[in-house]
Design a protein around this motif. Structure first.
Motif, short mmCIF file in Angstrom:
data_model
loop_
_atom_site.label_atom_id
_atom_site.label_comp_id
_atom_site.label_asym_id
_atom_site.label_seq_id
_atom_site.Cartn_x
_atom_site.Cartn_y
_atom_site.Cartn_z
N VAL A 435 43.53 54.82 -24.82
CA VAL A 435 44.44 54.64 -23.69
C VAL A 435 45.82 55.21 -24.03
N LEU A 436 46.30 54.96 -25.26
CA LEU A 436 47.61 55.46 -25.69
C LEU A 436 47.62 56.98 -25.71
N MET A 437 46.53 57.61 -26.18
CA MET A 437 46.45 59.06 -26.21
C MET A 437 46.48 59.65 -24.79
N LEU A 438 45.71 58.99 -23.85
CA LEU A 438 45.70 59.47 -22.46
C LEU A 438 47.07 59.34 -21.81
N GLU A 439 47.79 58.26 -22.13
CA GLU A 439 49.14 58.08 -21.58
C GLU A 439 50.08 59.18 -22.08
N GLN A 440 49.96 59.53 -23.38
CA GLN A 440 50.81 60.58 -23.94
C GLN A 440 50.50 61.92 -23.26
N TYR A 441 49.19 62.20 -23.08
CA TYR A 441 48.81 63.48 -22.48
C TYR A 441 49.30 63.56 -21.03
N LEU A 442 49.00 62.52 -20.24
CA LEU A 442 49.41 62.55 -18.84
C LEU A 442 50.92 62.56 -18.71
N GLY A 443 51.62 61.90 -19.66
CA GLY A 443 53.10 61.94 -19.64
C GLY A 443 53.61 63.36 -19.83
N MET A 444 53.02 64.09 -20.77
CA MET A 444 53.44 65.48 -21.00
C MET A 444 53.17 66.33 -19.75
N GLU A 445 51.97 66.17 -19.16
CA GLU A 445 51.64 66.97 -17.99
C GLU A 445 52.51 66.60 -16.79
N HIS A 446 52.89 65.33 -16.71
CA HIS A 446 53.74 64.89 -15.60
C HIS A 446 55.13 65.50 -15.71
N ILE A 447 55.61 65.67 -16.96
CA ILE A 447 56.90 66.33 -17.17
C ILE A 447 56.82 67.78 -16.72
N ARG A 448 55.70 68.41 -17.08
CA ARG A 448 55.54 69.83 -16.75
C ARG A 448 55.42 70.05 -15.24
N PHE A 449 54.58 69.21 -14.60
CA PHE A 449 54.34 69.38 -13.16
C PHE A 449 55.05 68.27 -12.39
N THR A 450 56.36 68.22 -12.54
CA THR A 450 57.16 67.17 -11.91
C THR A 450 56.97 67.22 -10.39
N GLY A 451 56.65 66.06 -9.81
CA GLY A 451 56.48 65.95 -8.37
C GLY A 451 55.15 66.43 -7.86
N LYS A 452 54.33 67.04 -8.71
CA LYS A 452 53.04 67.57 -8.27
C LYS A 452 51.97 66.47 -8.19
N PHE A 453 52.04 65.51 -9.11
CA PHE A 453 51.03 64.45 -9.09
C PHE A 453 51.62 63.18 -9.71
N SER A 454 50.91 62.09 -9.48
CA SER A 454 51.23 60.81 -10.10
C SER A 454 49.95 60.24 -10.68
N TYR A 455 50.08 59.29 -11.57
CA TYR A 455 48.90 58.72 -12.20
C TYR A 455 49.12 57.25 -12.51
N ASP A 456 48.05 56.53 -12.65
CA ASP A 456 48.11 55.16 -13.16
C ASP A 456 46.88 54.92 -14.02
N LEU A 457 47.07 54.11 -15.03
CA LEU A 457 46.02 53.83 -16.01
C LEU A 457 45.93 52.32 -16.17
N GLN A 458 44.79 51.75 -15.76
CA GLN A 458 44.63 50.30 -15.74
C GLN A 458 43.48 49.88 -16.65
N VAL A 459 43.70 48.77 -17.36
CA VAL A 459 42.66 48.20 -18.23
C VAL A 459 42.44 46.76 -17.80
N ALA A 460 41.20 46.40 -17.46
CA ALA A 460 40.88 45.03 -17.02
C ALA A 460 41.17 44.05 -18.15
N GLU A 461 41.54 42.82 -17.75
CA GLU A 461 41.93 41.82 -18.74
C GLU A 461 40.77 41.42 -19.65
N ASP A 462 39.53 41.54 -19.14
CA ASP A 462 38.39 41.11 -19.96
C ASP A 462 37.90 42.18 -20.92
#
Length: 594
Positions: A435-462
């Motif tokens: 999950v941490l690796m995916l957050e880092q990757y999507l964060g980098m891509e979000h910086i590059r393509f500012t305003g082009k997309f948004s993302y959310d990453l959810q992990v169930a409590e169980d």
């Protein structure tokens, strides 16, 4: 007056035996004549071969078919539609009691009833359809008595077997009046015969027909040629107040009934036995001589047939025993011949087995190492792709002269590279690390393509994120596909939703986007005919294949288009990890959080 009438009607319905016993289909002959149709009820109890339920539950037997032929007779002669409702009474005694106690005119009973003076006072009988002869049978251990007196002399040492409330019981009680002996009751005639056959001093009275059928069934008893009792015959019974007597007598005394009875006895007993029974051996010496000879001949045939069958069985068993003995001797000889060779080769065989076991174990270890090496090779082929893409991104920002974004991107990139280096020598990572690796990757891509997309990453409590371990960089491929093939080719604002959830047996990761869908993305790729922005698709597929070869069913991947109002509205990818293989201890390498 009306109140009195209603009371009388209620009493009739509640107190009448007809309605108390649930019978409302017992029409009188007068009712049938008036309506041109009707229904009668016939009680029965199993007595093979006269009336019984077949293997599929259907009724059959001499009395059943005889009563059904009465229905056909009524139809042919009077053109009345008559139907019989057959009811299993559960016992011989129950049939007699139901017919005797009922006031309904259309109630009949069938179960091989003997006509007796006592019964004539309580029920009506159809004309007899066959003779009623009770013969004396004993176990085969007892001698053949030539005179009644010889039998009477041994009577106190014998045990009688019979059915309760039958003429056979009456005959035994007459003998009991001469000499006291014990009488045992059984539930049917064939069980009586089995008891007699199984007791050294057993005896009893049995109808001649049942005796012949018992011989065919293989029940071994001895018929004594003395003390035969004869009654008017076997017949069906119906209630005393019934008006069915004239038409019943008309049919059962007809030639058609006699011919039908002969054919039914031939069908169920055989033509010769049927004829012998219909003729009967009689009760006087003159009448018995010729009939006894014929009956003895048939008895010998039946016994001979059983003896032949038994002899064939014994011969077959003997042959099988000889074959078994011969086979055993051959095996012993072969064993002796091979024993010396076995002793000399046993040590070599043990050594070969041991060496084969070592080779097999080594082969499995080599195969496991080979699979791990393949995984690492594929993983190593993927890592440069991340680095080249990230360097291209940094070069892009530096060329644009945007230092703040470039520095922010470099910071993200350094943390991302740290994760890549940490995962280089491991085959699994925890869900938290992925999950941490995916957050880092999507964060980098979000910086590059500012305003082009948004993302959310959810992990169930169980989801136990620190206990479940999955292959590293496996989910990255599907996230990157969503971004580059789905969202980047779309004209609207993109969304990527990543969710982790658990069932009882699986960890499920869902990756959903609102891009152009798989079909449209493929068309664009075919048109470009250039280098794919995600060249590692085949590598990821190969990794999944290798992991499933190692542990079948450990990982499954499914892809489908998301439809809204019949239109493609993105892509959904589901990656399922079997928890049985995903929950494991962490490897020796320690991965530090970033």
């Amino acid at each position: 007056m009306m109140r009195l009438l209603r009371t009388i009607i209620i009493l009739l319905f509640t107190c009448s035996p007809v309605f108390a016993d649930g019978i409302n289909e017992a029409d009188s002959w007068a009712q049938v004549q008036k309506a041109g149709k009707g229904t009668i009820t016939a009680y029965w109890y199993d007595i093979d071969p006269f009336i019984y339920a077949g293997s599929k539950g259907q009724l059959q037997g001499v009395e059943f078919e005889l009563m059904e032929s009465f229905v056909q007779y009524v139809k042919q002669k009077y053109n009345y539609d008559l139907r019989i409702k057959w009811e299993n009474a559960g016992s011989f005694e129950s049939i007699y009691r139901k017919v005797k106690d009922h006031t309904a005119p259309g109630v009949f009973g069938w179960s091989f009833f003997s006509i007796t003076p006592e019964r004539r006072h309580e029920v009506n009988f159809t004309p007899p359809y066959m003779p009623d002869l009770n013969i004396l049978v004993t176990s085969n251990e007892l001698p053949l008595y030539t005179t009644p007196q010889l039998f009477f002399d041994h009577l106190q040492m014998l045990q009688g077997y019979t059915m309760a409330h039958t003429t056979m019981e009456d005959d035994l009680k007459k003998l009991q009046a001469r000499r006291n002996f014990t009488i045992y009751s059984e539930y049917d005639d064939y069980e009586v015969l089995r008891k007699i056959a199984g007791r050294q001093n057993g005896f009893g009275y049995i109808p001649l027909t049942i005796y012949v059928v018992a011989l065919q069934k293989g029940i071994k008893v001895k018929r004594q040629h003395i003390l035969v009792t004869e009654r008017p015959g076997f017949a069906g019974i119906f209630s005393k107040n019934s008006d069915w007597g004239p038409v019943v007598n008309e049919y059962f005394q007809s030639f058609a009934c006699k011919r039908k009875t002969d054919s039914l006895l031939a069908k169920y007993l055989g033509s010769e036995i049927g004829r012998i029974i219909m003729d009967g051996p009689g009760t006087n010496e003159t009448a018995q001589q010729s009939a006894d000879i014929e009956l003895l001949t048939k008895e010998r045939e039946l016994v001979s047939q059983r003896l032949i069958e038994t002899a064939l069985q014994v011969e077959h068993q003997k042959m099988m025993r000889n074959i078994s003995i011969g086979g055993a001797l051959v095996i012993v000889i072969i064993t002796i011949l091979l024993y010396n060779r076995y002793r000399t080769k046993k040590r070599l065989n043990d050594q070969l087995i041991q060496r084969n076991s070592i080779i097999t174990r080594q082969h499995e270890e080599i195969a496991l190492m080979n699979r791990k090496l393949q995984m690492k090779v594929l993983q190593a082929q993927m890592n440069p792709h991340f680095i080249f893409n990230s360097l291209n991104h940094m070069q892009y920002y530096i060329n644009q002269g945007d230092k703040s974004i470039a520095l922010k991107y470099v910071a993200r990139f350094s943390r991302f590279m740290r994760l890549i280096i940490q995962q280089a020598n491991v085959t699994t990572v925890s869900v938290a690390e992925e999950v941490l690796m995916l957050e880092q990757y999507l964060g980098m891509e979000h910086i590059r393509f500012t305003g082009k997309f948004s993302y959310d990453l959810q992990v169930a409590e169980d989801v136990p994120v620190n206990e479940i371990r999955i292959p590293p960089l496996l989910l990255y491929h599907y996230v990157e596909n969503s971004l580059y093939h789905g969202i980047m080719n779309s004209n609207r604002h993109g969304e990527i939703h990543i969710q982790f959830s658990c069932t009882a047996t699986q960890l499920i990761c869902s990756i959903r986007d609102n891009g152009i869908g798989r079909t449209a993305a493929k068309l664009i790729m075919d048109q470009k005919a250039g280098v794919s922005p995600t060249p590692h698709s085949d590598l990821t597929t190969e990794r999944v294949h290798i992991m499933n070869e190692d542990v079948p069913g450990s990982i499954s991947v499914s892809k489908e288009d998301v439809l809204t109002n019949g239109e493609v509205d993105g892509t959904l990818v589901l990656i399922r990890f079997a928890l049985e293989h995903a929950i494991a201890k962490a490897p020796e390498e320690v991965l530090y959080s970033v």
